[in-house]
Design a protein around this motif. Sequence first.
Motif, PDB file in Angstrom:
ATOM      1  N   ASP A  52       0.832  -1.208   0.000  1.00  0.00           N
ATOM      2  CA  ASP A  52       0.000   0.000   0.000  1.00  0.00           C
ATOM      3  C   ASP A  52       0.863   1.253   0.000  1.00  0.00           C
ATOM      4  N   SER A  53       0.305   2.337  -0.506  1.00  0.00           N
ATOM      5  CA  SER A  53       1.011   3.621  -0.561  1.00  0.00           C
ATOM      6  C   SER A  53       0.932   4.349   0.771  1.00  0.00           C
ATOM      7  N   TRP A  54       1.991   5.110   1.045  1.00  0.00           N
ATOM      8  CA  TRP A  54       2.065   5.932   2.251  1.00  0.00           C
ATOM      9  C   TRP A  54       2.503   7.321   1.811  1.00  0.00           C
ATOM     10  N   PRO A  55       1.837   8.370   2.279  1.00  0.00           N
ATOM     11  CA  PRO A  55       2.223   9.719   1.868  1.00  0.00           C
ATOM     12  C   PRO A  55       3.526  10.157   2.536  1.00  0.00           C
ATOM     13  N   VAL A  56       4.358  10.830   1.763  1.00  0.00           N
ATOM     14  CA  VAL A  56       5.647  11.322   2.242  1.00  0.00           C
ATOM     15  C   VAL A  56       5.738  12.788   1.853  1.00  0.00           C
ATOM     16  N   LYS A  57       6.312  13.586   2.738  1.00  0.00           N
ATOM     17  CA  LYS A  57       6.497  15.003   2.436  1.00  0.00           C
ATOM     18  C   LYS A  57       7.981  15.338   2.552  1.00  0.00           C
ATOM     19  N   CYS A  58       8.522  15.933   1.519  1.00  0.00           N
ATOM     20  CA  CYS A  58       9.936  16.308   1.508  1.00  0.00           C
ATOM     21  C   CYS A  58      10.186  17.394   2.550  1.00  0.00           C
ATOM     22  N   PRO A  59      11.162  17.189   3.436  1.00  0.00           N
ATOM     23  CA  PRO A  59      11.458  18.203   4.448  1.00  0.00           C
ATOM     24  C   PRO A  59      12.155  19.429   3.877  1.00  0.00           C
ATOM     25  N   SER A  60      12.676  19.320   2.661  1.00  0.00           N
ATOM     26  CA  SER A  60      13.381  20.442   2.058  1.00  0.00           C
ATOM     27  C   SER A  60      12.449  21.357   1.262  1.00  0.00           C
ATOM     28  N   CYS A  61      11.716  20.788   0.300  1.00  0.00           N
ATOM     29  CA  CYS A  61      10.880  21.620  -0.577  1.00  0.00           C
ATOM     30  C   CYS A  61       9.387  21.521  -0.271  1.00  0.00           C
ATOM     31  N   GLY A  62       8.995  20.556   0.578  1.00  0.00           N
ATOM     32  CA  GLY A  62       7.595  20.417   0.945  1.00  0.00           C
ATOM     33  C   GLY A  62       6.745  19.635  -0.039  1.00  0.00           C
ATOM     34  N   HIS A  63       7.358  19.107  -1.085  1.00  0.00           N
ATOM     35  CA  HIS A  63       6.622  18.334  -2.101  1.00  0.00           C
ATOM     36  C   HIS A  63       6.063  17.055  -1.484  1.00  0.00           C
ATOM     37  N   GLY A  64       4.808  16.754  -1.768  1.00  0.00           N
ATOM     38  CA  GLY A  64       4.183  15.533  -1.289  1.00  0.00           C
ATOM     39  C   GLY A  64       4.182  14.459  -2.369  1.00  0.00           C
ATOM     40  N   PHE A  65       4.512  13.245  -1.999  1.00  0.00           N
ATOM     41  CA  PHE A  65       4.505  12.117  -2.934  1.00  0.00           C
ATOM     42  C   PHE A  65       4.247  10.845  -2.132  1.00  0.00           C
ATOM     43  N   PHE A  72       5.478   3.718  14.564  1.00  0.00           N
ATOM     44  CA  PHE A  72       4.416   4.181  15.464  1.00  0.00           C
ATOM     45  C   PHE A  72       3.237   4.714  14.656  1.00  0.00           C
ATOM     46  N   GLU A  73       3.503   5.570  13.670  1.00  0.00           N
ATOM     47  CA  GLU A  73       2.430   6.130  12.846  1.00  0.00           C
ATOM     48  C   GLU A  73       1.704   5.033  12.061  1.00  0.00           C
ATOM     49  N   HIS A 110      -4.926   7.285  13.388  1.00  0.00           N
ATOM     50  CA  HIS A 110      -4.057   8.222  12.663  1.00  0.00           C
ATOM     51  C   HIS A 110      -4.371   8.112  11.173  1.00  0.00           C
ATOM     52  N   ASN A 111      -4.472   9.252  10.529  1.00  0.00           N
ATOM     53  CA  ASN A 111      -4.683   9.284   9.087  1.00  0.00           C
ATOM     54  C   ASN A 111      -3.503  10.014   8.452  1.00  0.00           C
ATOM     55  N   PRO A 112      -2.544   9.274   7.904  1.00  0.00           N
ATOM     56  CA  PRO A 112      -1.362   9.928   7.337  1.00  0.00           C
ATOM     57  C   PRO A 112      -1.685  10.822   6.145  1.00  0.00           C
ATOM     58  N   TRP A 113      -2.786  10.540   5.455  1.00  0.00           N
ATOM     59  CA  TRP A 113      -3.159  11.350   4.301  1.00  0.00           C
ATOM     60  C   TRP A 113      -3.633  12.728   4.728  1.00  0.00           C
ATOM     61  N   TRP A 114      -4.257  12.827   5.890  1.00  0.00           N
ATOM     62  CA  TRP A 114      -4.743  14.112   6.372  1.00  0.00           C
ATOM     63  C   TRP A 114      -3.581  15.066   6.613  1.00  0.00           C
ATOM     64  N   GLU A 115      -2.462  14.550   7.136  1.00  0.00           N
ATOM     65  CA  GLU A 115      -1.300  15.404   7.397  1.00  0.00           C
ATOM     66  C   GLU A 115      -0.795  16.070   6.129  1.00  0.00           C
ATOM     67  N   ILE A 116      -0.769  15.325   5.045  1.00  0.00           N
ATOM     68  CA  ILE A 116      -0.309  15.887   3.769  1.00  0.00           C
ATOM     69  C   ILE A 116      -1.288  16.952   3.285  1.00  0.00           C
ATOM     70  N   LEU A 117      -2.581  16.651   3.348  1.00  0.00           N
ATOM     71  CA  LEU A 117      -3.586  17.608   2.892  1.00  0.00           C
ATOM     72  C   LEU A 117      -3.637  18.847   3.759  1.00  0.00           C
ATOM     73  N   ALA A 118      -3.542  18.667   5.065  1.00  0.00           N
ATOM     74  CA  ALA A 118      -3.629  19.800   6.001  1.00  0.00           C
ATOM     75  C   ALA A 118      -2.430  20.720   5.897  1.00  0.00           C
ATOM     76  N   SER A 119      -1.283  20.201   5.479  1.00  0.00           N
ATOM     77  CA  SER A 119      -0.074  21.010   5.428  1.00  0.00           C
ATOM     78  C   SER A 119       0.133  21.693   4.076  1.00  0.00           C
ATOM     79  N   ARG A 120      -0.742  21.428   3.123  1.00  0.00           N
ATOM     80  CA  ARG A 120      -0.585  22.043   1.803  1.00  0.00           C
ATOM     81  C   ARG A 120      -0.926  23.514   1.870  1.00  0.00           C
ATOM     82  N   LYS A 121      -0.126  24.307   1.200  1.00  0.00           N
ATOM     83  CA  LYS A 121      -0.386  25.740   1.130  1.00  0.00           C
ATOM     84  C   LYS A 121      -1.330  26.004  -0.014  1.00  0.00           C
TER      85      LYS A 121
END
Length: 74
Positions: free
Chosen positions: A6-19, A50-51, A60-71
């Motif tokens: 299954d896929s897991w969302p990842v956010k780049c700590p440098s540029c903030g890109h989600g993939f 843990f997550e 925990h919903n890892p997808w929500w973190e990516i969506l909530a942090s988008r500018k």
Amino acid sequence: MYGDDDSWPVKCPSCGHGFTETIGRIKSRLISSCPKCSIDFVHSRKQFLFELSEAREDRHNPWWEILASRKPTN
């Protein structure tokens, strides 16, 4: 849900890109490469497991973190 294929969302700590990456890849490698800025970065094994455990228990919903942090884009 949340098996190794299954896929897991990842956010780049440098540029903030989600993939996404597969859970199995993150568990076995713990290093991701951002497809946008090409930086390599390390995941905390303890934090990821843990997550993942929390997500499997529906606490925990890892997808929500990516969506909530988008500018918002204008």
